[in-house]
Scaffold this motif. Structure first.
Motif, PDB file in Angstrom:
ATOM      1  N   LEU A  27       2.979  19.098  -4.324  1.00  0.00           N
ATOM      2  CA  LEU A  27       2.031  18.853  -5.122  1.00  0.00           C
ATOM      3  C   LEU A  27       2.939  17.845  -6.016  1.00  0.00           C
ATOM      4  O   LEU A  27       2.187  17.321  -7.251  1.00  0.00           O
ATOM      5  N   VAL A  28       4.059  18.430  -6.268  1.00  0.00           N
ATOM      6  CA  VAL A  28       5.151  17.822  -6.997  1.00  0.00           C
ATOM      7  C   VAL A  28       5.338  16.421  -7.576  1.00  0.00           C
ATOM      8  O   VAL A  28       6.321  16.061  -8.192  1.00  0.00           O
ATOM      9  N   LEU A  29       5.972  15.826  -5.718  1.00  0.00           N
ATOM     10  CA  LEU A  29       6.271  14.841  -5.463  1.00  0.00           C
ATOM     11  C   LEU A  29       5.715  14.338  -6.495  1.00  0.00           C
ATOM     12  O   LEU A  29       6.229  12.927  -6.252  1.00  0.00           O
TER      13      LEU A  29
ATOM     14  N   LEU B 221       6.350  13.699   4.704  1.00  0.00           N
ATOM     15  CA  LEU B 221       6.295  14.729   3.856  1.00  0.00           C
ATOM     16  C   LEU B 221       3.949  14.951   3.435  1.00  0.00           C
ATOM     17  O   LEU B 221       3.657  15.724   3.500  1.00  0.00           O
ATOM     18  N   VAL B 222       4.123  13.852   2.804  1.00  0.00           N
ATOM     19  CA  VAL B 222       2.501  13.543   2.815  1.00  0.00           C
ATOM     20  C   VAL B 222       1.733  12.852   3.592  1.00  0.00           C
ATOM     21  O   VAL B 222       0.783  13.776   4.382  1.00  0.00           O
ATOM     22  N   LEU B 223       2.585  12.366   5.184  1.00  0.00           N
ATOM     23  CA  LEU B 223       0.975  12.395   6.022  1.00  0.00           C
ATOM     24  C   LEU B 223       0.835  13.861   6.717  1.00  0.00           C
ATOM     25  O   LEU B 223      -0.269  13.976   7.181  1.00  0.00           O
ATOM     26  N   LEU B 224       2.280  14.849   7.156  1.00  0.00           N
ATOM     27  CA  LEU B 224       2.171  15.519   8.201  1.00  0.00           C
ATOM     28  C   LEU B 224       1.757  16.856   7.379  1.00  0.00           C
ATOM     29  O   LEU B 224       0.508  17.660   7.739  1.00  0.00           O
TER      30      LEU B 224
ATOM     31  N   TRP C  98       1.019  -1.293   0.229  1.00  0.00           N
ATOM     32  CA  TRP C  98      -0.006  -0.071  -0.123  1.00  0.00           C
ATOM     33  C   TRP C  98       0.554   1.526  -0.178  1.00  0.00           C
ATOM     34  O   TRP C  98       0.379   2.590  -0.530  1.00  0.00           O
ATOM     35  N   LEU C  99       1.812   1.714   0.634  1.00  0.00           N
ATOM     36  CA  LEU C  99       3.121   2.455   0.756  1.00  0.00           C
ATOM     37  C   LEU C  99       2.976   3.446  -0.274  1.00  0.00           C
ATOM     38  O   LEU C  99       2.645   4.401  -0.656  1.00  0.00           O
TER      39      LEU C  99
ATOM     40  N   VAL D 227       0.864   8.647  -4.457  1.00  0.00           N
ATOM     41  CA  VAL D 227      -0.605   9.196  -5.536  1.00  0.00           C
ATOM     42  C   VAL D 227      -1.766   9.699  -4.372  1.00  0.00           C
ATOM     43  O   VAL D 227      -2.669  10.856  -5.086  1.00  0.00           O
ATOM     44  N   LEU D 228      -1.605  10.395  -3.566  1.00  0.00           N
ATOM     45  CA  LEU D 228      -2.735  11.286  -3.219  1.00  0.00           C
ATOM     46  C   LEU D 228      -2.901  12.116  -3.697  1.00  0.00           C
ATOM     47  O   LEU D 228      -3.513  12.856  -3.291  1.00  0.00           O
TER      48      LEU D 228
END
Lengths: 262, 275
Positions: free
Chosen positions: A141-143, B17-20, A98-99, A104-105
Motif C-alpha cells: 500500500l505504501v510502496l 512484491l507488486v507482482l505476487l 513501462w516499469l 503506480v498500480l
C-alpha cells in the motif's frame, strides 16, 4: 499569482477552512462530556473516557499492532522502494519505460479490492499467517510513496557527483550511502512520514486482513462503534489527533509544511 | 555481467512484491468472475439483474459525482484564496487543510456521526432555536454520506489546486489585466484553462476515492445507504458469496481504471502550456 480578492471569496474561503477544523474540535468536546452517549456541546467535564481506553485491552493491543505494522511495513517499502527508485532514475535508458507504471498500480487498484484479493488468494489459498499478510499488504500500500517521492528527489539529483566519487575510487555501495543518500534525505523523510500515516490510518486493506487476535486500531475503532455509542471513541480520536499534530510538527521541522502542496 | 544486471537486481524486489501480492491476487479475483460454473457472464448477469445491486451501483455513482462537484467548487475557492494570501495567513490555511488530511478517515467520518447524531450539534441548535420540536434523524441518509465525503476530500482538493494555482506565472495575469480584461474574464479565460489539468487530476482522485470508499458509507450510510465498498464487504464477509464479491470488485476496478485513463488523457490534451 496574485490579483485582488473579492470580499465574498475571502469570506467563503474562511468559512470553508472553519468547517474543515471545527468537527475536530467537536470531537474534543464530545470526548470530555460526562454523559454515557456522544453529545456536543459537552455536558459536564470528565476524563473517564480517556482512562476507559486503557481499561479496554483491545485498544492497547491493536494500537501496538498498528504501530508495528506501520513501522515494519514502511521500513520494508523503503528498503525495496529506494533501490527501485534509484534504478528507475539512474538507469532510465536501460530499463523499459513501462516499469515505472508497475509502481503506480497500488494507487490505481482500489484498496478494498486489494484487501479482498489478498484475503482470497494469499491468506486463505496459501495459508500464510495473518500478521505477515497484513504487513505485506501495508508494505504494498505504501510502496508508491517510497518509489515516487524518493524518485522525485532523485530526479533533481545530479548523478555526475556520484560518478565523480566512483572515478576517484569510492566503491559503488559506499558512494550510495555517503554521496547519494544524504542528497535525497528530504525525499526519504517525506516518503517515510506519508507512508507511516497512510498505514496507521488504513481501513480498506486491513479490513480483510485482520484475523482472530490480530487487528489494527482503525478496524478496532469501527468494531467498537458498531456496539457502543459512548465517548470512548471520541477520546481515542483525540489521542490519534495528538499523534497527527506530532507528525505535523516533524514535517514542519524537517521539510516545511508547504512541501505538501507540491 | 554483474554491471549489466545491476538495474534489474535493484528493481526486482519491489516488482516482485507488486507482482505476487497485487497483480496475481487481483488478477485471480477478476478471472474468477469469468470462470463461473453457470457460464462466463453469469456473475455479471446476476449483478445487473438484481434491482438492489443496480441501486447500489447507481447510488455510488451519484454520491461520487455529487461529492466530486462540491469538492471541486469548494476546493477551488479555498485554493484560489490560499494562493493570494501573504505568507503567514497562507501557512495557517495550509495547516487547516493538512491537519484533517493527515487525520484518519475513521476519525473524520466519526466527527460527522457526532455532528449529525440525535444528540449532535445540529439537532441541539435546531431544538434551541425552536425550528424542530423533536431531534430529527440525519444519519444513514445519502446527504450524511455526501457531507462526510466532501469533508474528506476538500483538503486534498485544496492542496492539489493551491500547488497548481501557485504555479501560474504572475506575468500572464498582469498581461491579461493590463490588456483590459475584467477580473472575471481573467479568471474564465486565463486562470481556469491553466488550472484545468490540475482540476481534472484532483476531480479524478475525489471520484475514484468516493467510488471505492468503505469507512464513510459504512459509518454514515449503514445498511440503508449501501455503496459498492460496503456491498463488497457484505457479499464477502456476511453472505460469503465470493463470486458476487469478486464481481463487485471487478466493476470497481474497471470503472476506476477507465476513469483514470480517460481523464488523464483529457487533462494532457487540455494543457494549454504543453501545446
Amino acid at each position: 499569482m496574485r490579483t485582488s480578492l473579492h470580499p465574498a471569496l475571502t469570506i467563503t474561503a474562511s468559512l470553508i477552512f472553519a468547517i474543515l477544523v471545527a468537527p475536530l474540535f467537536i470531537i474534543l468536546g464530545a470526548a470530555v462530556s460526562d454523559t454515557s452517549y456522544l453529545t456536543f456541546p459537552p455536558q459536564g467535564f470528565t476524563l473517564r473516557w480517556f482512562t476507559n481506553i486503557f481499561e479496554i485491552s483491545a485498544f492497547r493491543t491493536t494500537a501496538i499492532t498498528s504501530l508495528q505494522i506501520a513501522m515494519l511495513g514502511t521500513a520494508l517499502a523503503l528498503l525495496i522502494g529506494i533501490p527501485a527508485a534509484y534504478a528507475l532514475n539512474r538507469f532510465r535508458i536501460r530499463l523499459p519505460s513501462w516499469l515505472a507504471n508497475v509502481f503506480v498500480l497500488p494507487i490505481l487498484v482500489p484498496e478494498i479490492v486489494l484487501g479482498f484479493s489478498l484475503l482470497k488468494s494469499v491468506t486463505i489459498s496459501l495459508g500464510l499467517p495473518v500478521f505477515l499478510v497484513l504487513l505485506l499488504g501495508h508494505a504494498l500500500l505504501v510502496l508508491p510513496y517510497a518509489v515516487r517521492v524518493v524518485g522525485a528527489s532523485l530526479a533533481s539529483f545530479d548523478f555526475s557527483i556520484e560518478e565523480a566519487a566512483i572515478s576517484l575510487g569510492c566503491p559503488p555501495l559506499k558512494t550510495f550511502f555517503t554521496v547519494v543518500l544524504p542528497n535525497i534525505s528530504a525525499g526519504v523523510i517525506a516518503a517515510f512520514i506519508l507512508a507511516f500515516i497512510t498505514s496507521m490510518n488504513d481501513v480498506s486493506v486491513s479490513l480483510f486482513l485482520t484475523g482472530p487476535g490480530i487487528s489494527t486500531l482503525p478496524i478496532q475503532i469501527l468494531a467498537h462503534m458498531e456496539q457502543f455509542f459512548d465517548p470512548t471513541i471520541a477520546s481515542v480520536s483525540v489521542l490519534l489527533m495528538v499523534l497527527t499534530v506530532g507528525v505535523m510538527a516533524i514535517v514542519e521541522a524537517t521539510l516545511g509544511l508547504t512541501f505538501l502542496t507540491k | 555481467m554483474v554491471k549489466r544486471l545491476t538495474p534489474w537486481i535493484l528493481v526486482v524486489p519491489a516488482s516482485l512484491l507488486v507482482l505476487l501480492l497485487l497483480i496475481l491476487p487481483v488478477g485471480a479475483t477478476l478471472l474468477a468472475t469469468f470462470a463461473d460454473a453457470k457460464g462466463w457472464a453469469a456473475p455479471y448477469l446476476a449483478f445487473f439483474n438484481s434491482g438492489f445491486r443496480r441501486t447500489v451501483l447507481w447510488r455510488t455513482v451519484e454520491v461520487s459525482l455529487i461529492t466530486t462537484v462540491i469538492s471541486v467548487v469548494l476546493g477551488f475557492i479555498a485554493a484560489y484564496v490560499v494562493a493570494q494570501m501573504p505568507g503567514r495567513l497562507k501557512s495557517i490555511m495550509i495547516i487547516a487543510a493538512v491537519f484533517p488530511l493527515l487525520t484518519g478517515v475513521v476519525v473524520r467520518s466519526f466527527a460527522w456521526l457526532i455532528l449529525l447524531g440525535k444528540n449532535g450539534i445540529i439537532n441541539s441548535a435546531l431544538l434551541a432555536l425552536g425550528v424542530i420540536a423533536e431531534p430529527i434523524s440525519m444519519l444513514y441518509t445519502e446527504g450524511a454520506v455526501i457531507a462526510a465525503m466532501v469533508y474528506l476530500f476538500v483538503p486534498l482538493m485544496i492542496l492539489t489546486l493551491s500547488g497548481v494555482l501557485e504555479g501560474i506565472p504572475k506575468d500572464v495575469l498582469e498581461a491579461a489585466s493590463s490588456l483590459g480584461a475584467a477580473p472575471f474574464a481573467v479568471f474564465r479565460q486565463v486562470i481556469l484553462p491553466l488550472a484545468m489539468p490540475g482540476l481534472i487530476v484532483g476531480a479524478v482522485l475525489v471520484f475514484t476515492g468516493s467510488f471505492t470508499s468503505y469507512a464513510t458509507p459504512q459509518l454514515l450510510g449503514g445498511e440503508r445507504q449501501m455503496m459498492m465498498g460496503t456491498l463488497l464487504y457484505q457479499r464477502a464477509m456476511v453472505t460469503f458469496d465470493w463470486t458476487g464479491a469478486s464481481t463487485v470488485a471487478a466493476i470497481m476496478v474497471v470503472v476506476t481504471i477507465a476513469i483514470v485513463l480517460v481523464m488523464t488523457r483529457l487533462a494532457r490534451r487540455l494543457n494549454p502550456l504543453a501545446a
